[in-house]
Design an enzyme around this catalytic site. Structure first.
Site, PDB file in Angstrom:
ATOM      1  N   ASP A 316      16.066   6.269  19.859  1.00  0.00           N
ATOM      2  CA  ASP A 316      16.178   5.720  18.504  1.00  0.00           C
ATOM      3  C   ASP A 316      15.277   6.550  17.596  1.00  0.00           C
ATOM      4  O   ASP A 316      15.061   7.727  17.858  1.00  0.00           O
ATOM      5  CB  ASP A 316      15.808   4.232  18.500  1.00  0.00           C
ATOM      6  CG  ASP A 316      16.529   3.450  17.397  1.00  0.00           C
ATOM      7  OD1 ASP A 316      16.596   3.956  16.260  1.00  0.00           O
ATOM      8  OD2 ASP A 316      17.022   2.340  17.663  1.00  0.00           O
ATOM      9  N   HIS A 339      16.841   9.565  16.714  1.00  0.00           N
ATOM     10  CA  HIS A 339      17.563   9.300  15.470  1.00  0.00           C
ATOM     11  C   HIS A 339      16.800   9.768  14.244  1.00  0.00           C
ATOM     12  O   HIS A 339      17.042   9.292  13.142  1.00  0.00           O
ATOM     13  CB  HIS A 339      17.889   7.808  15.366  1.00  0.00           C
ATOM     14  CG  HIS A 339      18.882   7.335  16.385  1.00  0.00           C
ATOM     15  ND1 HIS A 339      19.452   6.085  16.349  1.00  0.00           N
ATOM     16  CD2 HIS A 339      19.428   7.949  17.466  1.00  0.00           C
ATOM     17  CE1 HIS A 339      20.282   5.938  17.365  1.00  0.00           C
ATOM     18  NE2 HIS A 339      20.284   7.068  18.054  1.00  0.00           N
TER      19      HIS A 339
END
Length: 508
Positions: A316, A339
């Site tokens: 993430d 991310h």
């Protein structure tokens, strides 16, 4: 003749009386002489009395007895010498408190006992020695009555239990440090969350997904299929749906984390909540790219934060900056997979969010979903202002520059007009390659983004397995400074004609 004899007797008696008086005066002088030791003033006064006595009784001085010496007042004793300080702080080795370090025995109580001892001594050290593997269950190293400047020296490995019985119905954190001042975690050791058992045991449907995935369409039309999670250890029963953060700090001041590695956390790896004065450097995060919701570093309600010289690889956001954060400086970071570095999501469930004075610079990103991103939910309030993204090198990044004020981490979200206000957002020297879309700036209809500046943006397409798109802007106002590759013609120069005035509900 008889008269002469009488005179002799009388004279003799007078001489005897005078000698007795002189002896009495000498004794008195000797007695009061003890008081001369007390002060010079007293000594001077008594000396005058002595002189008067000599003038009135000169027979005693002629008797041949030595004049008494006046003792001088003694100097005050020297101050006591404080004991020398010890060369180092007191060290509490967890092995001395019953830890086995074999990776199988539960060492939780040994860590608790070592902490209880170290907590009482300022600048003490808890020592977790190298070459040992310590199985430790959920534990809280808490203040606020602990002494300051405690060091947690981690050179060995701490692993999380994989059996569901250790976690009850679910916990939000595994290792927690609360309400401490000056705590430092350092060393060459590792914290291993054994996250694979969680990723496999808990269905993906329970996890929110990254909304930017909706913008990414593989050319083979396999979008929407979730990859299998990696499994590296046997399951210890079905794990709770609530997954813990590996290492969390709460309500602490002047916290430092350096040298260590956190890997395979069930969820966030390192979290700071309600902290002031945070320093993270030479720190590593390592988890697979498809491990769900495994943020590298998560900041919330914290200020005066420095994160530098670290390598973050996760499933993430490499760094996630949430509401209540101000004065955050991030530089010299390697990010990927992951991310990217994100502010938000902010304003979820109609909440107020305030973020300001954020600097992200000198970052290298490779094979990440996003580069630098701001994401907010519809219906929120508050503001994000004073953000600087500069000197960002991207390589095979799907979406290098993102503002998304329609963020939604589930299938559908309600359309709402209010939004967190975004202003003073600067992108400078963003360079490298992208695989889907170079710029995506989607701002609120009700609260457009203002003072957005793009300077020296050089992003070149690198076709891979995704459909590719041109830059996109919506309700985004600001300035462009060349060079601009590709051209970002959708950004509107200046300010919106009917910009909503922030009310008290929106201001921070």
């Amino acid at each position: 003749m008889g008269g002469f004899h009488l005179k002799n007797i009388t004279f003799t008696i007078i001489v005897v009386l005078l000698m007795c008086c002189s002896a009495v005066e000498f004794c008195n002088a000797k007695r009061v002489g003890k008081h001369w030791r007390q002060s010079r003033n007293s000594a001077a006064s008594l000396s005058k009395k002595k002189s008067k006595g000599h003038r009135s009784g000169h027979h005693s001085s002629s008797s041949g007895k030595q004049k008494p010496k006046i003792p001088q007042p003694k100097a005050p004793p020297p101050p006591p010498i404080s004991p020398p300080k010890q060369g180092g702080s007191t060290v509490f080795n967890v092995l001395n408190y019953g830890a086995k370090g074999d990776g199988k025995s539960d060492d939780t109580k040994a860590f608790q006992a070592a902490w209880a001892a170290a907590c009482k001594i300022e600048a003490s050290t808890i020592y977790v020695p190298a070459t040992y593997v310590f199985l430790v269950g959920p534990i809280s190293f808490s203040g606020p009555y602990c002494q300051h400047d405690i060091v947690f020296q981690l050179d060995g490995t701490i692993v999380a239990p994989t059996g569901s019985s250790h976690w009850g119905s679910g916990l939000l954190q595994w290792l927690e440090f609360t309400k401490l001042v000056g705590l430092t975690i350092k060393g060459s050791g590792t914290i291993d969350g054994n996250g694979a058992v969680w990723w496999k045991s808990v269905p993906y449907d329970n996890d929110p997904f990254d909304d930017q995935a909706k913008l990414i369409f593989p050319t083979n039309l396999t979008f929407g299929q979730k990859p299998p999670a990696p499994v590296r250890s046997s399951l210890g029963g079905k794990m709770p749906s609530i997954k813990p953060t590996a290492l969390r700090f709460y309500g602490s001041f002047n916290v430092t984390v350096t040298g260590i590695t956190i890997q395979n956390s069930p969820q966030c790896h390192l979290k700071f909540d309600n902290c002031i004065g945070v320093t993270v450097y030479n720190f590593s995060v390592s988890s697979p790219a498809d491990s769900p919701n495994t943020d590298g570093i998560h900041l919330q309600n914290s200020k005066d934060v420095l994160i530098r010289s670290s390598s973050l690889a996760c499933g993430d956001d490499c760094v996630s900056i949430q509401t209540g954060c101000t004065n955050v400086y991030i530089h010299n970071i390697n990010c990927g997979p992951g991310h990217g570095i994100s502010i938000g999501g902010l304003g979820k469930d109609n909440t107020k969010a305030c973020v300001s004075n954020i600097t992200v610079r000198d970052v290298m990103m490779h094979n990440t979903m996003n580069g630098v991103r701001i994401k907010t939910w519809q219906g929120g309030s508050g503001s994000v202002q004073g953000v600087q993204f500069s000197n960002i090198q991207v390589s095979e990044v799907q979406l290098p520059i993102v503002i998304d004020q329609f963020y939604c981490d589930k299938s559908t979200c309600k359309n709402q007009s209010s939004a967190v206000a975004l202003s003073g957002i600067n992108y400078e020297n963003i360079r490298g390659t992208y695989t889907v879309k170079p710029v995506h700036l989607a701002c609120s209809d009700h609260m457009p983004c203002t003072d957005v500046t793009l300077t020296n943006i050089q992003l070149r397409a690198q076709p891979e397995r995704y459909h590719m798109y041109n830059p996109f802007c919506w309700q985004t106002f600001g300035q462009l400074f060349s060079p601009m590759i590709p051209p970002v013609e959708c950004l509107q120069v200046g300010k919106p004609s009917s910009n909503k005035i922030q009310g008290d509900h929106d201001s921070c």
